[in-house]
Design a protein around this motif. Structure first.
Motif, mmCIF file in Angstrom:
data_model
loop_
_atom_site.group_PDB
_atom_site.id
_atom_site.type_symbol
_atom_site.label_atom_id
_atom_site.label_comp_id
_atom_site.label_asym_id
_atom_site.label_seq_id
_atom_site.Cartn_x
_atom_site.Cartn_y
_atom_site.Cartn_z
ATOM 1 N N VAL A 172 2.836 8.653 -9.510
ATOM 2 C CA VAL A 172 3.463 7.356 -9.779
ATOM 3 C C VAL A 172 4.955 7.534 -10.057
ATOM 4 O O VAL A 172 5.801 6.812 -9.489
ATOM 5 C CB VAL A 172 2.778 6.652 -10.967
ATOM 6 N N GLY A 175 6.806 8.366 -6.959
ATOM 7 C CA GLY A 175 6.956 7.157 -6.163
ATOM 8 C C GLY A 175 8.068 6.274 -6.695
ATOM 9 O O GLY A 175 8.826 5.663 -5.919
ATOM 10 N N THR A 211 -4.605 12.297 -1.581
ATOM 11 C CA THR A 211 -4.598 11.109 -2.445
ATOM 12 C C THR A 211 -3.310 11.033 -3.256
ATOM 13 O O THR A 211 -2.729 9.956 -3.433
ATOM 14 C CB THR A 211 -5.815 11.134 -3.386
ATOM 15 N N ALA A 214 -0.618 9.805 -1.101
ATOM 16 C CA ALA A 214 -0.817 8.379 -0.824
ATOM 17 C C ALA A 214 -0.360 7.519 -2.000
ATOM 18 O O ALA A 214 0.239 6.450 -1.812
ATOM 19 C CB ALA A 214 -2.292 8.108 -0.515
ATOM 20 N N VAL A 215 -0.613 7.986 -3.231
ATOM 21 C CA VAL A 215 -0.172 7.246 -4.425
ATOM 22 C C VAL A 215 1.355 7.235 -4.505
ATOM 23 O O VAL A 215 1.963 6.216 -4.855
ATOM 24 C CB VAL A 215 -0.783 7.856 -5.698
ATOM 25 N N LEU A 217 3.496 7.355 -1.973
ATOM 26 C CA LEU A 217 4.001 6.424 -0.961
ATOM 27 C C LEU A 217 3.664 4.975 -1.311
ATOM 28 O O LEU A 217 4.482 4.074 -1.101
ATOM 29 C CB LEU A 217 3.411 6.786 0.409
ATOM 30 N N ALA A 218 2.470 4.749 -1.860
ATOM 31 C CA ALA A 218 2.075 3.384 -2.226
ATOM 32 C C ALA A 218 2.947 2.843 -3.349
ATOM 33 O O ALA A 218 3.329 1.662 -3.348
ATOM 34 C CB ALA A 218 0.601 3.363 -2.638
ATOM 35 N N THR A 219 3.288 3.701 -4.316
ATOM 36 C CA THR A 219 4.147 3.265 -5.425
ATOM 37 C C THR A 219 5.521 2.868 -4.919
ATOM 38 O O THR A 219 6.065 1.828 -5.313
ATOM 39 C CB THR A 219 4.288 4.389 -6.473
ATOM 40 N N ALA A 221 6.171 1.932 -1.873
ATOM 41 C CA ALA A 221 6.002 0.776 -0.993
ATOM 42 C C ALA A 221 5.916 -0.537 -1.767
ATOM 43 O O ALA A 221 6.347 -1.586 -1.268
ATOM 44 C CB ALA A 221 4.750 0.953 -0.134
ATOM 45 N N ILE A 222 5.373 -0.497 -2.977
ATOM 46 C CA ILE A 222 5.276 -1.707 -3.803
ATOM 47 C C ILE A 222 6.646 -2.348 -3.980
ATOM 48 O O ILE A 222 6.787 -3.572 -3.990
ATOM 49 C CB ILE A 222 4.642 -1.374 -5.172
ATOM 50 N N TYR A 224 9.378 -1.569 -1.977
ATOM 51 C CA TYR A 224 10.065 -1.764 -0.705
ATOM 52 C C TYR A 224 9.529 -2.950 0.092
ATOM 53 O O TYR A 224 10.272 -3.584 0.837
ATOM 54 C CB TYR A 224 9.975 -0.488 0.150
ATOM 55 N N LEU A 225 8.244 -3.262 -0.058
ATOM 56 C CA LEU A 225 7.661 -4.339 0.744
ATOM 57 C C LEU A 225 8.345 -5.692 0.533
ATOM 58 O O LEU A 225 8.648 -6.380 1.515
ATOM 59 C CB LEU A 225 6.153 -4.445 0.467
#
Length: 262
Positions: A172, A175, A211, A214-215, A217-219, A221-222, A224-225
């Motif tokens: 996290v 990210g 995993t 992935a966490v 990149l997902a953090t 992305a939250i 950046y989206l």
């Protein structure tokens, strides 16, 4: 020594390091937009606060940096400071000072509290770090987040039970580092290497680290989206497709541009 006394001494020492670093950085704080980055960050932070919409800073956007800057502009208004440039400069000073106790935690994990205290003292007066902490910029945020990531990955690696909570927190914070300064995601490589050095080579370990990635990149992305779903997509692709601005990504820059077009 009594554990309670030792805990109090540790808290006192960390507070002293933080306050000493903060005082030094505020003492040399830039009173204006020393750099274009500071001016652009102040503009985006102020617009984000006024409109409630995340505004795109130059380069790769720096969404988390803009959000933290907007928070400091908000706090500044409460305190009667109306200059957004001064507020984002103060943000860098605060985050730069926060890096000092974070470095203490990391070095203490690697060595001992005496070396940790020495490292913290050196960072307080380290000229380059003092310099980037005196005007609004994303560097101080990314340094704090990557230090927090390293701390938790060390806790994970040094505990034989391999607590997944520490691994998750490490991902996290890394990210968040990427969300504040995308190019610094390259720091995932040394953090990853530090953790897997003594890991068993099996499918469970592979799945765990996939995993973890992935966490991370997902953090990122939250943050950046919301930026890319608005007007930020075009300048973002433009930066990634520019050889000069995106050279830190190398070949991956071209892959990102192709994936966006697809």
């Amino acid at each position: 020594m009594n554990p309670g006394v030792r805990r109090f001494e540790r808290v006192f020492l960390l507070a002293f390091f933080f306050l000493a670093a903060l005082f030094l950085r505020l003492r040399f704080l830039s009173l204006g937009p020393f750099h274009y980055d500071a001016l652009d960050l102040a503009r985006c932070a102020q617009k984000t606060l006024e409109t409630g919409l995340l505004h795109y800073e130059h380069g790769t956007g720096f969404p988390l940096t803009v959000l933290v800057g907007a928070f400091f502009v908000f706090v500044g208004r409460i305190l009667g400071v109306t200059d957004p440039v001064l507020c984002v400069n103060a943000m860098s000073a605060f985050m730069g000072a926060l890096a000092v106790p974070l470095l203490y935690f990391v070095v203490e994990r690697l060595f001992d509290r005496h070396r940790a205290a020495l490292a913290a003292m050196l960072l307080i007066f380290f000229p380059s770090h003092v310099a980037i902490s005196t005007f609004g910029k994303s560097l101080t945020l990314s340094i704090c987040f990557v230090l927090a990531s390293v701390y938790f990955v060390l806790r994970y690696a040094q505990d034989e039970s391999r607590p997944l909570k520490d691994l998750f927190l490490s991902a996290v914070f890394l990210g968040l580092c990427g969300a504040s300064r995308l190019s610094d995601l390259i720091l995932a490589l040394p953090v990853f290497s530090l953790a897997v050095m003594h890991e068993p080579r099996d499918r469970q370990t592979l799945a765990r680290w996939i995993t973890w990635a992935a966490v991370v990149l997902a953090t990122a992305a939250i943050y950046y989206l919301p930026l890319l779903m608005g007007e930020g997509l075009t300048p973002f692709i433009g930066v990634l497709s520019d050889k000069t601005q995106a050279k830190f990504l190398g070949f991956f820059s071209k892959l990102l541009v192709i994936s966006f077009r697809w």
